[in-house]
Design a protein around this motif. Structure first.
Motif, PDB file in Angstrom:
ATOM      1  N   TYR A  48      23.095 -25.620 -11.760  1.00 62.40           N
ATOM      2  CA  TYR A  48      23.907 -24.634 -12.076  1.00 62.40           C
ATOM      3  C   TYR A  48      23.269 -23.814 -13.530  1.00 62.40           C
ATOM      4  CZ  TYR A  48      27.251 -26.244  -8.757  1.00 62.40           C
ATOM      5  OH  TYR A  48      27.828 -26.569  -7.495  1.00 62.40           O
ATOM      6  N   LYS A  49      23.512 -22.583 -13.379  1.00 61.83           N
ATOM      7  CA  LYS A  49      23.183 -21.657 -14.660  1.00 61.83           C
ATOM      8  C   LYS A  49      24.356 -20.823 -15.005  1.00 61.83           C
ATOM      9  CE  LYS A  49      20.105 -18.226 -13.791  1.00 61.83           C
ATOM     10  NZ  LYS A  49      18.778 -17.675 -13.559  1.00 61.83           N
ATOM     11  N   GLY A  50      24.642 -20.882 -16.037  1.00 67.64           N
ATOM     12  CA  GLY A  50      25.379 -19.741 -16.880  1.00 67.64           C
ATOM     13  C   GLY A  50      24.895 -18.663 -17.673  1.00 67.64           C
ATOM     14  N   GLU A  51      25.235 -17.693 -17.709  1.00 67.03           N
ATOM     15  CA  GLU A  51      24.523 -16.668 -18.229  1.00 67.03           C
ATOM     16  C   GLU A  51      25.648 -15.739 -18.941  1.00 67.03           C
ATOM     17  OE1 GLU A  51      20.486 -15.127 -16.518  1.00 67.03           O
ATOM     18  OE2 GLU A  51      22.120 -15.534 -14.950  1.00 67.03           O
ATOM     19  N   GLY A  52      25.748 -15.426 -20.295  1.00 66.73           N
ATOM     20  CA  GLY A  52      26.815 -14.758 -20.884  1.00 66.73           C
ATOM     21  C   GLY A  52      26.542 -14.352 -22.380  1.00 66.73           C
ATOM     22  N   ILE A  53      27.123 -13.171 -22.837  1.00 65.96           N
ATOM     23  CA  ILE A  53      26.915 -12.795 -24.242  1.00 65.96           C
ATOM     24  C   ILE A  53      28.377 -13.241 -24.903  1.00 65.96           C
ATOM     25  CG2 ILE A  53      26.694 -10.836 -25.630  1.00 65.96           C
ATOM     26  CD1 ILE A  53      24.225 -11.256 -24.115  1.00 65.96           C
ATOM     27  N   GLY A 125      14.251 -17.530 -33.397  1.00 64.27           N
ATOM     28  CA  GLY A 125      15.622 -17.746 -33.725  1.00 64.27           C
ATOM     29  C   GLY A 125      16.394 -18.602 -32.673  1.00 64.27           C
ATOM     30  N   THR A 126      15.782 -18.711 -31.559  1.00 69.93           N
ATOM     31  CA  THR A 126      16.389 -19.471 -30.318  1.00 69.93           C
ATOM     32  C   THR A 126      16.708 -20.782 -30.805  1.00 69.93           C
ATOM     33  OG1 THR A 126      15.692 -17.845 -28.500  1.00 69.93           O
ATOM     34  CG2 THR A 126      16.468 -20.035 -27.921  1.00 69.93           C
ATOM     35  N   MET A 127      18.034 -21.399 -30.450  1.00 67.88           N
ATOM     36  CA  MET A 127      18.217 -22.647 -30.752  1.00 67.88           C
ATOM     37  C   MET A 127      18.439 -23.367 -29.236  1.00 67.88           C
ATOM     38  SD  MET A 127      20.310 -22.429 -34.142  1.00 67.88           S
ATOM     39  CE  MET A 127      21.032 -20.773 -34.021  1.00 67.88           C
ATOM     40  N   LEU A 128      18.045 -24.730 -29.237  1.00 70.29           N
ATOM     41  CA  LEU A 128      18.252 -25.232 -27.913  1.00 70.29           C
ATOM     42  C   LEU A 128      18.939 -26.647 -28.087  1.00 70.29           C
ATOM     43  CD1 LEU A 128      17.870 -25.938 -24.804  1.00 70.29           C
ATOM     44  CD2 LEU A 128      15.475 -26.670 -25.596  1.00 70.29           C
ATOM     45  N   SER A 129      20.018 -27.088 -27.084  1.00 71.99           N
ATOM     46  CA  SER A 129      20.294 -28.492 -27.065  1.00 71.99           C
ATOM     47  C   SER A 129      20.061 -28.963 -25.676  1.00 71.99           C
ATOM     48  CB  SER A 129      21.707 -28.547 -27.474  1.00 71.99           C
ATOM     49  OG  SER A 129      22.179 -29.813 -27.205  1.00 71.99           O
ATOM     50  N   ALA A 130      19.164 -29.862 -25.408  1.00 65.24           N
ATOM     51  CA  ALA A 130      18.666 -30.521 -23.997  1.00 65.24           C
ATOM     52  C   ALA A 130      19.086 -31.902 -24.033  1.00 65.24           C
ATOM     53  CB  ALA A 130      17.307 -30.277 -23.911  1.00 65.24           C
ATOM     54  N   ALA A 131      19.542 -32.452 -23.004  1.00 66.38           N
ATOM     55  CA  ALA A 131      19.865 -33.807 -22.762  1.00 66.38           C
ATOM     56  C   ALA A 131      19.568 -34.208 -21.261  1.00 66.38           C
ATOM     57  CB  ALA A 131      21.172 -33.986 -22.896  1.00 66.38           C
ATOM     58  N   THR A 132      19.382 -35.602 -21.297  1.00 67.59           N
ATOM     59  CA  THR A 132      19.269 -36.083 -19.931  1.00 67.59           C
ATOM     60  C   THR A 132      19.739 -37.673 -20.027  1.00 67.59           C
ATOM     61  OG1 THR A 132      17.799 -36.368 -17.948  1.00 67.59           O
ATOM     62  CG2 THR A 132      16.914 -37.090 -20.136  1.00 67.59           C
ATOM     63  N   ASN A 133      20.074 -38.239 -18.902  1.00 68.18           N
ATOM     64  CA  ASN A 133      20.584 -39.455 -18.936  1.00 68.18           C
ATOM     65  C   ASN A 133      19.741 -40.658 -19.316  1.00 68.18           C
ATOM     66  OD1 ASN A 133      19.441 -41.401 -16.409  1.00 68.18           O
ATOM     67  ND2 ASN A 133      19.744 -39.023 -15.733  1.00 68.18           N
ATOM     68  N   VAL A 134      20.263 -41.558 -20.091  1.00 69.24           N
ATOM     69  CA  VAL A 134      19.302 -42.777 -20.448  1.00 69.24           C
ATOM     70  C   VAL A 134      20.297 -43.908 -20.630  1.00 69.24           C
ATOM     71  CG1 VAL A 134      20.139 -42.355 -22.995  1.00 69.24           C
ATOM     72  CG2 VAL A 134      17.564 -43.592 -22.290  1.00 69.24           C
ATOM     73  N   GLU A 135      19.757 -45.266 -20.474  1.00 70.89           N
ATOM     74  CA  GLU A 135      20.416 -46.468 -20.377  1.00 70.89           C
ATOM     75  C   GLU A 135      20.416 -46.949 -22.170  1.00 70.89           C
ATOM     76  OE1 GLU A 135      19.751 -49.285 -17.697  1.00 70.89           O
ATOM     77  OE2 GLU A 135      20.202 -48.213 -15.960  1.00 70.89           O
ATOM     78  N   ILE A 158      20.351 -17.518 -27.836  1.00 73.17           N
ATOM     79  CA  ILE A 158      19.538 -16.760 -27.933  1.00 73.17           C
ATOM     80  C   ILE A 158      19.947 -15.481 -28.664  1.00 73.17           C
ATOM     81  CG2 ILE A 158      17.785 -15.198 -26.676  1.00 73.17           C
ATOM     82  CD1 ILE A 158      18.584 -17.163 -24.591  1.00 73.17           C
ATOM     83  N   PRO A 159      19.421 -15.219 -30.014  1.00 79.18           N
ATOM     84  CA  PRO A 159      19.528 -13.941 -30.446  1.00 79.18           C
ATOM     85  C   PRO A 159      19.474 -12.732 -29.663  1.00 79.18           C
ATOM     86  CG  PRO A 159      17.950 -15.257 -31.976  1.00 79.18           C
ATOM     87  CD  PRO A 159      18.105 -15.899 -30.596  1.00 79.18           C
ATOM     88  N   VAL A 160      20.409 -11.566 -29.989  1.00 75.16           N
ATOM     89  CA  VAL A 160      20.319 -10.353 -29.319  1.00 75.16           C
ATOM     90  C   VAL A 160      19.651  -9.247 -30.258  1.00 75.16           C
ATOM     91  CG1 VAL A 160      21.681  -8.550 -28.333  1.00 75.16           C
ATOM     92  CG2 VAL A 160      22.446 -11.039 -27.856  1.00 75.16           C
ATOM     93  N   PRO A 161      18.300  -8.679 -29.920  1.00 75.58           N
ATOM     94  CA  PRO A 161      17.782  -7.927 -30.896  1.00 75.58           C
ATOM     95  C   PRO A 161      18.854  -6.671 -31.349  1.00 75.58           C
ATOM     96  CG  PRO A 161      16.172  -8.449 -29.089  1.00 75.58           C
ATOM     97  CD  PRO A 161      17.924  -9.172 -28.720  1.00 75.58           C
ATOM     98  N   GLY A 162      18.803  -6.738 -32.675  1.00 78.63           N
ATOM     99  CA  GLY A 162      19.588  -5.554 -33.252  1.00 78.63           C
ATOM    100  C   GLY A 162      20.969  -5.855 -33.343  1.00 78.63           C
ATOM    101  N   GLU A 163      21.465  -6.870 -32.768  1.00 75.19           N
ATOM    102  CA  GLU A 163      22.627  -7.199 -32.736  1.00 75.19           C
ATOM    103  C   GLU A 163      23.076  -8.363 -33.257  1.00 75.19           C
ATOM    104  OE1 GLU A 163      25.251  -5.530 -29.516  1.00 75.19           O
ATOM    105  OE2 GLU A 163      23.478  -5.351 -28.399  1.00 75.19           O
ATOM    106  N   PRO A 164      23.103  -8.780 -34.632  1.00 75.53           N
ATOM    107  CA  PRO A 164      23.322  -9.961 -35.111  1.00 75.53           C
ATOM    108  C   PRO A 164      24.666 -10.787 -35.016  1.00 75.53           C
ATOM    109  CG  PRO A 164      23.568  -8.375 -36.854  1.00 75.53           C
ATOM    110  CD  PRO A 164      22.865  -7.731 -35.561  1.00 75.53           C
TER     111      PRO A 164
END
Length: 210
Positions: A48-53, A125-135, A158-164
């Motif tokens: 699933y993908k979510g996209e929003g501002i 300036g993009t920040m990412l948090s990524a995860a996957t299962n592990v034991e 993700i920064p929006v150019p011109g809109e801090p």
């Protein structure tokens, strides 16, 4: 593959998801998020993908979602009951355990997830948090929880150019909830859960600004 390598592979997989526009089908749209899905290549379920501002700076959004001990996520995310860091492997990679409450009128009982999580910041300036299962030896399955499994998933702030004071939040979820659930329950749970995630995060970001 070691835990750091597994985390890096998950982050790379999310980068590829972000770049690949093919095959997505819309399934829910609100004023805050558009949710789409396609079959997962990782397990017999959906990606699933979510996209929003969001109405806040990338720093404020990140403050609300970053996967750290004592973070804000448990305060605003209705799908996260508890979050704990089991082992910090590096400054940016850790093993985490997340528990979730029951959902869908208790048809979905409480779950637990053990993941390796990586945090990254990119030059734009993009920040990412990524995860996957592990034991992990310190996280055997707990009574009263069904063990679920996250496949490469996470959030891009993700920064929006011109809109801090605005941030594009791109999220990917692909979760095997485990147990024996009717597919119709699973298929209705995730779009609803993702829209709730954006709605509650929007409120949390506004409260942080106030």
């Amino acid at each position: 593959m070691d835990c750091v390598g597994r985390a890096e592979a998950a982050a790379e997989q999310l980068r590829l998801y972000r770049q690949d526009p093919g095959g997505w089908r819309g399934c829910r749209s609100t004023g805050e998020v558009a949710v789409s899905w396609r079959p997962s290549a990782e397990f017999a379920g959906n990606l699933y993908k979510g996209e929003g501002i969001l109405p806040g700076s990338p720093q404020n959004v990140w403050e609300c979602i970053k996967p750290v001990a004592g973070g804000l996520r448990t305060k605003w995310d209705q799908n996260v009951k508890d979050f704990e860091v089991i082992e910090a492997i590096t400054d940016t990679v850790s093993i985490c355990r997340t528990t979730t409450p029951s959902a869908c009128m208790r048809i979905i009982s409480p779950r637990e997830f053990v993941d390796v999580v990586v945090m990254k910041q990119y030059e734009d300036g993009t920040m990412l948090s990524a995860a996957t299962n592990v034991e992990h030896p310190l996280c055997p399955p707990q009574p009263n929880f069904v063990r679920g499994f996250n496949y490469p998933c996470g959030c891009f702030c993700i920064p929006v150019p011109g809109e801090p004071d605005r941030t594009e939040l791109l999220t990917f979820f692909q979760t095997d909830l485990g147990g024996y659930l009717p597919q119709t329950v699973v298929d209705s749970f995730f779009p609803s859960s993702i829209s709730g995630f954006y709605s509650n995060l929007t409120k949390a970001v506004k409260a942080l600004k106030a």
